[in-house]
Enzyme design. Structure first.
Site, PDB file in Angstrom:
ATOM      1  CB  CYS A  15     -14.747 -34.358  27.887  1.00 31.22           C
ATOM      2  SG  CYS A  15     -15.690 -35.816  28.335  1.00 31.22           S
TER       3      CYS A  15
ATOM      4  CB  CYS B 291     -16.578 -38.039  35.484  1.00 27.24           C
ATOM      5  SG  CYS B 291     -17.902 -37.435  34.410  1.00 27.24           S
TER       6      CYS B 291
END
Length: 271
Positions: A200, A90
């Site tokens: 992302c 992440c």
């Protein structure tokens, strides 16, 4: 604070050596599955434990301390479930608190960060666009990363609110998602960007849509395989690569809606 459910323990019995232990991978949701897919492709004999912390998503709306507390809880859970290394799949969590996590735990902890360096090297116009969550772009860690590798290139930051919930909902080819992407990408192209960074891990699942909107002349930079290769290097350095010749089973857990998670896995975990 929600405690994650136990992992499914069905499958072959584990050997006692540290090298046969698992690789723990977690994300705020399903974005990290793209990293897990790269790890699975590169290291087919490793056993993967994946956690989607969907019950606490999105991380982009949380404080650094909240994100760290979730990272700490999940890391403890993964280590208790026989993990020999942790992959923080992440960007937001990596930029927000991975340094603090590494200070707490002695196992290898691999993070993921936007591929600014390869994007700058790939760009011919010297203009690079970074698509990421607003939270990632606001962190000091990202600012330092950008300053370290930008050189003479111009780095354009494009926050992309709204994309992650659509991806979590599996609306990967919806008109709403495409409209949002167009509103984020076109201003970057208008300013001369010839390279786009997917900042992302969720965005890896819509890379084809991004490439279609951007056009064939635009380079798209993804980092999931780079993360897998860094994990491989660290495990090799420590003598922790699994030498088994048998493919290892994968195990998944979510702190969110398990029915939705099963649908996400069916659509996105296709190896």
């Amino acid at each position: 604070m929600l405690i994650l459910p136990s992992f499914n323990r069905n499958g072959p019995a584990m050997a006692n050596s540290a090298a046969s232990a698992a690789i723990g991978i977690f994300d705020s949701g399903i974005g990290g599955l793209s990293v897990a897919r790269a790890v699975r492709a590169l290291l087919p004999h490793e056993r993967l434990l994946y956690v989607a912390d969907s019950g606490h998503a999105p991380y982009g709306e949380k404080t650094d301390e909240y994100i760290y507390q979730r990272m700490h809880v999940i890391t403890q859970q993964l280590l208790a479930s026989d993990a020999k290394a942790i992959v923080v799949a992440c960007n937001t969590a990596t930029t927000a608190a991975i340094a603090k996590l590494r200070a707490e735990f002695s196992v290898p902890i691999i993070g993921v960060e936007p591929g600014v360096k390869p994007a700058v090297l790939a760009s011919t116009t010297g203009v690079v666009g970074v698509l990421a969550t607003p939270r990632t772009l606001q962190t000091p860690a990202f600012s330092q990363l950008s300053a370290r590798y930008a050189g003479s290139a111009r780095i354009l930051l494009q926050p992309c609110p709204g994309l992650v919930p659509l991806i979590e909902a599996l609306a990967l080819k919806s008109p709403e998602l495409r409209q949002l992407l167009q509103s984020y990408i076109q201003p970057l192209l208008a300013q001369g960007a010839d390279t786009l960074v997917l900042g992302c891990t969720h965005y890896n699942f819509i890379a084809e849509v991004i490439a279609d909107i951007a056009g064939p002349a635009i380079t798209i930079v993804r980092t999931e395989m780079a993360v897998a290769k860094q994990l491989q290097r660290r495990l090799s350095e420590l003598g922790l690569l699994n030498s088994s010749a048998e493919p290892a089973p994968d195990h998944f857990s979510s702190s969110g809606d398990n029915a939705l998670f099963q649908r996400q896995l069916q659509q996105l975990w296709c190896l």
